[in-house]
Motif scaffolding. Structure first.
Motif, PDB file in Angstrom:
ATOM      1  N   UNK A   1       9.911  13.085  12.435  1.00 13.76           N
ATOM      2  CA  UNK A   1      11.138  12.440  11.954  1.00 13.76           C
ATOM      3  C   UNK A   1      11.092  12.236  10.449  1.00 13.76           C
ATOM      4  N   UNK A   2      12.195  12.553   9.801  1.00 17.92           N
ATOM      5  CA  UNK A   2      12.380  12.291   8.383  1.00 17.92           C
ATOM      6  C   UNK A   2      13.679  11.519   8.241  1.00 17.92           C
ATOM      7  N   UNK A   3      13.599  10.313   7.705  1.00 20.58           N
ATOM      8  CA  UNK A   3      14.802   9.548   7.372  1.00 20.58           C
ATOM      9  C   UNK A   3      15.103   9.840   5.914  1.00 20.58           C
ATOM     10  N   UNK A   4      16.319  10.281   5.651  1.00 24.03           N
ATOM     11  CA  UNK A   4      16.714  10.613   4.284  1.00 24.03           C
ATOM     12  C   UNK A   4      17.782   9.646   3.801  1.00 24.03           C
ATOM     13  N   UNK A   5      17.793   9.440   2.494  1.00 22.23           N
ATOM     14  CA  UNK A   5      18.866   8.676   1.858  1.00 22.23           C
ATOM     15  C   UNK A   5      19.372   9.520   0.703  1.00 22.23           C
ATOM     16  N   UNK A   6      20.655   9.870   0.775  1.00 26.64           N
ATOM     17  CA  UNK A   6      21.272  10.775  -0.202  1.00 26.64           C
ATOM     18  C   UNK A   6      20.453  12.063  -0.335  1.00 26.64           C
ATOM     19  N   UNK A   7      20.065  12.625   0.793  1.00 31.29           N
ATOM     20  CA  UNK A   7      19.341  13.892   0.898  1.00 31.29           C
ATOM     21  C   UNK A   7      17.920  13.848   0.325  1.00 31.29           C
ATOM     22  N   UNK A   8      17.386  12.676   0.062  1.00 31.52           N
ATOM     23  CA  UNK A   8      16.004  12.524  -0.399  1.00 31.52           C
ATOM     24  C   UNK A   8      15.202  11.813   0.691  1.00 31.52           C
ATOM     25  N   UNK A   9      13.964  12.252   0.947  1.00 33.87           N
ATOM     26  CA  UNK A   9      13.176  11.617   2.008  1.00 33.87           C
ATOM     27  C   UNK A   9      12.829  10.169   1.683  1.00 33.87           C
ATOM     28  N   UNK A  10      13.120   9.307   2.632  1.00 32.79           N
ATOM     29  CA  UNK A  10      12.849   7.882   2.492  1.00 32.79           C
ATOM     30  C   UNK A  10      11.651   7.478   3.360  1.00 32.79           C
ATOM     31  N   UNK A  11      11.589   8.047   4.579  1.00 31.16           N
ATOM     32  CA  UNK A  11      10.532   7.700   5.524  1.00 31.16           C
ATOM     33  C   UNK A  11      10.200   8.922   6.376  1.00 31.16           C
ATOM     34  N   UNK A  12       8.918   9.158   6.605  1.00 29.61           N
ATOM     35  CA  UNK A  12       8.459  10.218   7.496  1.00 29.61           C
ATOM     36  C   UNK A  12       7.640   9.578   8.604  1.00 29.61           C
ATOM     37  N   UNK A  13       7.892   9.999   9.850  1.00 30.44           N
ATOM     38  CA  UNK A  13       7.205   9.417  10.997  1.00 30.44           C
ATOM     39  C   UNK A  13       6.695  10.539  11.900  1.00 30.44           C
ATOM     40  N   UNK A  14       5.407  10.497  12.201  1.00 33.73           N
ATOM     41  CA  UNK A  14       4.785  11.429  13.134  1.00 33.73           C
ATOM     42  C   UNK A  14       4.314  10.625  14.338  1.00 33.73           C
TER      43      UNK A  14
ATOM     44  N   UNK B   1      -4.404   8.914   1.337  1.00 38.50           N
ATOM     45  CA  UNK B   1      -3.168   9.506   0.825  1.00 38.50           C
ATOM     46  C   UNK B   1      -1.990   8.542   0.851  1.00 38.50           C
ATOM     47  N   UNK B   2      -2.173   7.387   1.493  1.00 43.27           N
ATOM     48  CA  UNK B   2      -1.092   6.407   1.589  1.00 43.27           C
ATOM     49  C   UNK B   2      -0.292   6.513   2.867  1.00 43.27           C
ATOM     50  N   UNK B   3      -0.855   7.133   3.900  1.00 40.14           N
ATOM     51  CA  UNK B   3      -0.187   7.265   5.193  1.00 40.14           C
ATOM     52  C   UNK B   3      -0.628   6.118   6.087  1.00 40.14           C
ATOM     53  N   UNK B   4       0.325   5.360   6.605  1.00 40.30           N
ATOM     54  CA  UNK B   4       0.021   4.243   7.503  1.00 40.30           C
ATOM     55  C   UNK B   4      -0.160   4.781   8.910  1.00 40.30           C
ATOM     56  N   UNK B   5      -1.316   4.521   9.499  1.00 39.91           N
ATOM     57  CA  UNK B   5      -1.629   4.918  10.863  1.00 39.91           C
ATOM     58  C   UNK B   5      -1.749   3.644  11.677  1.00 39.91           C
ATOM     59  N   UNK B   6      -0.939   3.521  12.748  1.00 42.18           N
ATOM     60  CA  UNK B   6      -0.924   2.270  13.497  1.00 42.18           C
ATOM     61  C   UNK B   6      -0.216   2.457  14.837  1.00 42.18           C
TER      62      UNK B   6
ATOM     63  N   UNK C   1       1.989  14.848   0.373  1.00 38.04           N
ATOM     64  CA  UNK C   1       1.566  15.391  -0.917  1.00 38.04           C
ATOM     65  C   UNK C   1       2.774  15.854  -1.733  1.00 38.04           C
ATOM     66  N   UNK C   2       3.774  16.396  -1.073  1.00 41.56           N
ATOM     67  CA  UNK C   2       4.956  16.902  -1.764  1.00 41.56           C
ATOM     68  C   UNK C   2       6.027  15.847  -2.003  1.00 41.56           C
ATOM     69  N   UNK C   3       5.988  14.772  -1.234  1.00 46.84           N
ATOM     70  CA  UNK C   3       6.978  13.691  -1.366  1.00 46.84           C
ATOM     71  C   UNK C   3       6.235  12.357  -1.419  1.00 46.84           C
ATOM     72  N   UNK C   4       5.497  12.140  -2.487  1.00 47.07           N
ATOM     73  CA  UNK C   4       4.614  10.983  -2.610  1.00 47.07           C
ATOM     74  C   UNK C   4       5.292   9.635  -2.488  1.00 47.07           C
TER      75      UNK C   4
END
Length: 135
Positions: free
Chosen positions: A68-81, A120-125, A98-101
């Motif tokens: 899942x990618x939540x976008x705001x104005x076509x820019x990624x806001x949140x990614x969920x795996x 890398x700043x990815x929250x795992x929970x 890495x591409x959307x820090x």
């Protein structure tokens, strides 16, 4: 979600049920549950705050996919795996981060109990930690 410069492929369809209990397998049922909650949050933010949010997924020609990618104005806001149990951080999610820090990035589990932030700043929970923040 994607652009030609990251070799994104044409749109492919994914199907989710409004009632995730209809999905017989636990892994896809869990992913469907998260999809429903993210979509509900996106609609709430659109309706109450007028935000230009969208919900999609990421897949490129090399087979890297983020659920899942939540976008705001076509820019990624949140990614969920979504993962059923505790696993190492997904390689596709690392690639996307890495591409959307600046994008908030989560790997959530249904039955796992580990809770940490990767280098890398990815929250795992557990998924409950993310879903609590939504409506």
């Amino acid at each position: 979600f994607g652009s030609p410069r990251i070799r994104a492929i044409r749109k492919a369809q994914k199907h989710y049920h409004a009632d995730w209990a209809l999905v017989p397998d636990p892994g896809p049922r869990f992913e469907n549950l998260v999809a429903s909650h993210l979509l509900k949050w996106v609609h709430y933010e659109q309706d109450t705050k007028g935000r230009e949010l969208g919900l999609s997924y990421f897949r490129d020609r090399d087979g890297r996919e983020v659920d899942f990618i939540v976008t705001e104005r076509a820019q990624p806001l949140m990614a969920v795996e979504c993962k059923w149990a505790d696993t190492s951080v997904d390689r596709s999610l690392r690639y996307f981060k890495k591409r959307h820090g600046g994008c908030e990035t989560w790997q959530v589990t249904a039955v796992g109990d580990r809770d940490f932030t990767s280098p890398e700043g990815i929250r795992v929970c557990p998924a409950l930690n993310l879903l609590r923040q939504l409506i």
